[in-house]
Design an enzyme around this catalytic site. Structure first.
Site, PDB file in Angstrom:
ATOM      1  N   ASN A 164      11.163  18.735   3.454  1.00 26.69           N
ATOM      2  CA  ASN A 164      10.721  17.924   4.600  1.00 26.69           C
ATOM      3  C   ASN A 164      10.796  18.681   5.924  1.00 26.69           C
ATOM      4  OD1 ASN A 164      13.572  17.672   4.336  1.00 26.69           O
ATOM      5  ND2 ASN A 164      13.517  15.976   5.785  1.00 26.69           N
ATOM      6  N   GLU A 262      24.443  18.234   2.187  1.00 25.07           N
ATOM      7  CA  GLU A 262      23.806  17.416   3.227  1.00 25.07           C
ATOM      8  C   GLU A 262      22.736  16.598   2.525  1.00 25.07           C
ATOM      9  OE1 GLU A 262      22.521  20.110   6.297  1.00 25.07           O
ATOM     10  OE2 GLU A 262      24.565  20.364   6.986  1.00 25.07           O
ATOM     11  N   CYS A 295      15.718  12.691   6.858  1.00 30.25           N
ATOM     12  CA  CYS A 295      16.975  12.187   6.277  1.00 30.25           C
ATOM     13  C   CYS A 295      17.690  11.247   7.237  1.00 30.25           C
ATOM     14  CB  CYS A 295      17.874  13.353   5.902  1.00 30.25           C
ATOM     15  SG  CYS A 295      18.264  14.425   7.296  1.00 30.25           S
ATOM     16  N   GLU A 470      28.428  20.840   9.016  1.00 33.99           N
ATOM     17  CA  GLU A 470      28.019  22.155   9.506  1.00 33.99           C
ATOM     18  C   GLU A 470      27.648  21.997  10.974  1.00 33.99           C
ATOM     19  OE1 GLU A 470      25.587  24.598   6.866  1.00 33.99           O
ATOM     20  OE2 GLU A 470      26.166  23.387   5.158  1.00 33.99           O
TER      21      GLU A 470
HETATM   22  P1  NAD Z   1      15.697  17.490  -4.070  1.00 34.90           P
HETATM   23  O1  NAD Z   1      17.131  17.173  -4.280  1.00 34.90           O
HETATM   24  O2  NAD Z   1      14.718  17.011  -5.084  1.00 34.90           O
HETATM   25  O3  NAD Z   1      15.461  19.057  -3.945  1.00 34.90           O
HETATM   26  C1  NAD Z   1      16.084  19.834  -2.959  1.00 34.90           C
HETATM   27  C2  NAD Z   1      16.182  21.261  -3.418  1.00 34.90           C
HETATM   28  O4  NAD Z   1      17.016  21.324  -4.567  1.00 34.90           O
HETATM   29  C3  NAD Z   1      14.857  21.900  -3.835  1.00 34.90           C
HETATM   30  O5  NAD Z   1      14.839  23.235  -3.375  1.00 34.90           O
HETATM   31  C4  NAD Z   1      14.924  21.877  -5.346  1.00 34.90           C
HETATM   32  O6  NAD Z   1      14.168  22.883  -5.960  1.00 34.90           O
HETATM   33  C5  NAD Z   1      16.398  22.107  -5.568  1.00 34.90           C
HETATM   34  N1  NAD Z   1      16.907  21.680  -6.885  1.00 34.90           N
HETATM   35  C6  NAD Z   1      16.465  20.665  -7.660  1.00 34.90           C
HETATM   36  N2  NAD Z   1      17.196  20.600  -8.804  1.00 34.90           N
HETATM   37  C7  NAD Z   1      18.122  21.574  -8.720  1.00 34.90           C
HETATM   38  C8  NAD Z   1      19.179  21.997  -9.574  1.00 34.90           C
HETATM   39  N3  NAD Z   1      19.428  21.400 -10.746  1.00 34.90           N
HETATM   40  N4  NAD Z   1      19.949  23.029  -9.173  1.00 34.90           N
HETATM   41  C9  NAD Z   1      19.733  23.638  -7.993  1.00 34.90           C
HETATM   42  N5  NAD Z   1      18.746  23.291  -7.150  1.00 34.90           N
HETATM   43  C10 NAD Z   1      17.943  22.266  -7.506  1.00 34.90           C
HETATM   44  O7  NAD Z   1      15.358  16.913  -2.629  1.00 34.90           O
HETATM   45  P2  NAD Z   1      13.948  16.864  -1.910  1.00 34.90           P
HETATM   46  O8  NAD Z   1      13.121  15.788  -2.524  1.00 34.90           O
HETATM   47  O9  NAD Z   1      13.400  18.246  -1.813  1.00 34.90           O
HETATM   48  O10 NAD Z   1      14.376  16.440  -0.427  1.00 34.90           O
HETATM   49  C11 NAD Z   1      14.511  15.141  -0.013  1.00 34.90           C
HETATM   50  C12 NAD Z   1      15.974  14.757   0.071  1.00 34.90           C
HETATM   51  O11 NAD Z   1      16.657  15.636   0.958  1.00 34.90           O
HETATM   52  C13 NAD Z   1      16.167  13.360   0.648  1.00 34.90           C
HETATM   53  O12 NAD Z   1      17.168  12.686  -0.064  1.00 34.90           O
HETATM   54  C14 NAD Z   1      16.633  13.640   2.074  1.00 34.90           C
HETATM   55  O13 NAD Z   1      17.376  12.611   2.665  1.00 34.90           O
HETATM   56  C15 NAD Z   1      17.449  14.874   1.874  1.00 34.90           C
HETATM   57  N6  NAD Z   1      17.621  15.575   3.149  1.00 34.90           N
HETATM   58  C16 NAD Z   1      18.856  15.591   3.734  1.00 34.90           C
HETATM   59  C17 NAD Z   1      19.047  16.225   4.957  1.00 34.90           C
HETATM   60  C18 NAD Z   1      20.396  16.282   5.619  1.00 34.90           C
HETATM   61  O14 NAD Z   1      20.572  17.132   6.473  1.00 34.90           O
HETATM   62  N7  NAD Z   1      21.329  15.425   5.270  1.00 34.90           N
HETATM   63  C19 NAD Z   1      17.962  16.860   5.576  1.00 34.90           C
HETATM   64  C20 NAD Z   1      16.718  16.808   4.967  1.00 34.90           C
HETATM   65  C21 NAD Z   1      16.562  16.171   3.739  1.00 34.90           C
END
Ligand code: NAD
Length: 496
Positions: A164, A262, A295, A470
């Site tokens: 995102n 996060e 998020c 962080e």
């Molecule tokens: P996701 O968890 O599907 O994927 C995030 C990352 O994790 C990707 O790079 C993906 O390839 C990787 N990944 C997936 N499975 C994995 C595994 N088994 N081992 C290691 N890496 C793996 O999330 P998304 O759909 O890309 O992002 C959306 C989510 O991120 C939402 O829940 C959003 O709230 C959260 N988010 C949080 C923040 C924050 O700062 N708190 C900021 C932005 C987004």
């Protein structure tokens, strides 16, 4: 794993910008046998074939990071800081290219990338470079013995980011990890992998030594899973969803690798009757930014009953004035969602909510006029606190509205999910603001404002919104091994 010559072969041209979509490992472009297709959410067009890494590439990248670690850790702080500023310079020089490629890749507004996001990427590098130079080494005395506290680099770090805000979130992790003297393997999300590849180019041009920053492309279950379970990794920083965090935390537990998480949110936006109503409505409409794929978004509007009708009336007018469209157009306020799967997921939440008795007072489905991956900004009322739409993160342009009569009720609703990332509060009464914020479970609370973020502040979430903080020196707390050295007084007794 065939190695390619060091000269970066161009494997895709996106928005007129050449992007090498192979991995970047030990200062070399490395291809995998397989690739995955990266598509633009703007028109569904295939942008690039991207190298699809697995255990071999993950192993090679961690080995490269481990080999580069002693040299980088021993590099004087001032030199590390200089190189990070050089990376920031490179980001600034290529700002327009980065903005164009990011918009093509994840569909977020070009004007935000140009004016907000990419300058922030450069700032992330500058901030942590400067912060490194001011980190104090605390010194104190115990019965004549000196105590010296030092911030030692930890080793190779694996950094995993979502789609995102790809480069913003990558730089938020890469900059402090490198500043601290660690080496890095970055794995960007498979729905928006391109700017990580450009960052590798920028870092190399800035003079970062080979192996200090590595980029592995690939899918989460393959490249990501292999990286987070690697025993030579000393830190894992992850931004993404709760289910993935569970898998990563499980893999990290096997090696006792420290993890910073996060995660998602379902943040409340509380509007009290004493609030400036126009400001409150502006804040609420702002939650549609980035098509709601933020998020921190305050997606649960909690409005005092006595003003709810007027709030809704003004909100509907403001929401109707938003311009949906192509994210490359300056006039567009609301671009597409990132991926067909995300659009279907968002719509699934809304359909189930409507079936359960919710009412769509604004929007309520995909944008049929624009088609593609556009979803109409949506506001649902008549939702129960324990319903899925109130409890689960949708990550799209979908808000709910509930009403309350007392401050206690407002706080109870606000805290009534498993998340605790942020909260937004609209009130004209500073004493109420103090009382309510003291009771809210949230990593960040904004009073009469939203998304004002200072890198000196801690950032993170409570409960299922994450583990750890962080930002500022909290980033160094995570990325460093703190060491206390106790030295006996010269000619002293030898123990105290
Ligand atoms: P996701 O968890 O599907 O994927 C995030 C990352 O994790 C990707 O790079 C993906 O390839 C990787 N990944 C997936 N499975 C994995 C595994 N088994 N081992 C290691 N890496 C793996 O999330 P998304 O759909 O890309 O992002 C959306 C989510 O991120 C939402 O829940 C959003 O709230 C959260 N988010 C949080 C923040 C924050 O700062 N708190 C900021 C932005 C987004």
């Amino acid at each position: 794993m065939p190695e390619q010559p060091r000269t970066a072969a161009v494997t895709a041209v996106v928005a007129g910008v050449p992007v090498d979509t192979r991995h970047w490992i030990g200062g070399r472009r490395v291809a995998s046998a397989g690739t995955f297709t990266d598509r633009s959410p703007i028109d569904g067009r295939a942008l690039a074939e991207v190298s699809r890494g697995g255990a071999a590439e993950a192993g090679a990248a961690v080995a490269a990071a481990a080999a580069a670690f002693p040299g980088w850790a021993a590099t004087p702080r001032a030199e590390r800081a200089r190189l990070l500023h050089a990376v920031a310079d490179g980001v600034q020089q290529r700002l327009e290219e980065l903005a164009q490629v990011e918009t093509a890749d994840n569909g977020a507004l070009l004007r935000s990338h140009r004016r907000g996001v990419m300058p922030r990427v450069a700032h992330n590098f500058r901030f942590f470079a400067d912060r490194l130079l001011t980190l104090d080494h605390e010194d104190f005395e115990t019965r004549g013995h000196s105590n010296h506290v030092s911030w030692d680099p930890a080793g190779p770090c694996v950094l995993i980011t979502p789609w995102n805000a790809p480069l913003m979130l990558a730089s938020w992790k890469v900059a402090p990890a490198l500043a601290a003297g660690n080496t890095v393997v970055l794995k960007p999300a498979e729905w928006s992998p391109l700017t990580a590849s450009l960052l590798a180019d920028i870092a190399a041009e800035a003079g970062l030594p080979d192996g200090v920053l590595n980029v592995v492309q690939g899918l989460g279950d393959e490249a990501g899973a292999a990286l987070v379970s690697h025993p030579d990794v000393r830190r894992i920083s992850f931004t993404g969803s709760v289910p993935t965090a569970r898998r990563i935390a499980g893999a990290a537990a096997a090696n006792l690798t420290p993890v910073s998480l996060e995660l998602g949110g379902k943040s409340p936006l509380l509007v009290f009757a004493d609030a400036d109503l126009d400001l409150a409505v502006d804040l609420a409409v702002e939650q549609y930014d980035n098509a709601g794929q933020v998020c921190l978004a305050g997606t649960r509007l909690l409005v005092e009953s006595s003003i709810a009708e007027e709030f809704l009336r003004r909100f509907a007018v403001r929401a109707a004035a938003l311009t949906p469209g192509d994210p490359r157009d300056e006039a567009t306020d609301l671009g597409p969602t990132v991926h067909r799967r995300q659009l279907d997921r968002i719509d699934g939440f809304v359909r189930r909510a409507l079936d359960a008795g919710a009412r769509a007072v604004v929007g309520g489905g995909p944008d049929e006029d624009l088609g593609g991956l556009h979803y109409r900004p949506t506001l649902l009322t008549d939702v129960a606190q324990d319903s899925e739409i109130v409890q689960e993160e949708v990550f799209g342009p979908v808000l709910t509205l509930q009403t309350f009569d007392t401050e206690d009720e407002a706080v109870e609703l606000a805290n009534g999910t498993r998340f605790g990332l942020a909260a937004v509060l609209a009130t004209g009464d500073p004493e109420r603001a103090d009382r309510v914020t003291a009771r809210l479970v949230a990593g960040t609370v904004w009073v009469n404002c939203f998304f004002v973020r200072d890198l000196r502040a801690p950032f993170g979430g409570s409960r299922h919104s994450g583990i750890g903080r962080e930002g500022g020196s909290w980033s160094f707390d995570f990325y460093c091994d703190l060491k206390n050295t106790v030295t006996a007084p010269k000619g002293g007794p030898g123990h105290g």
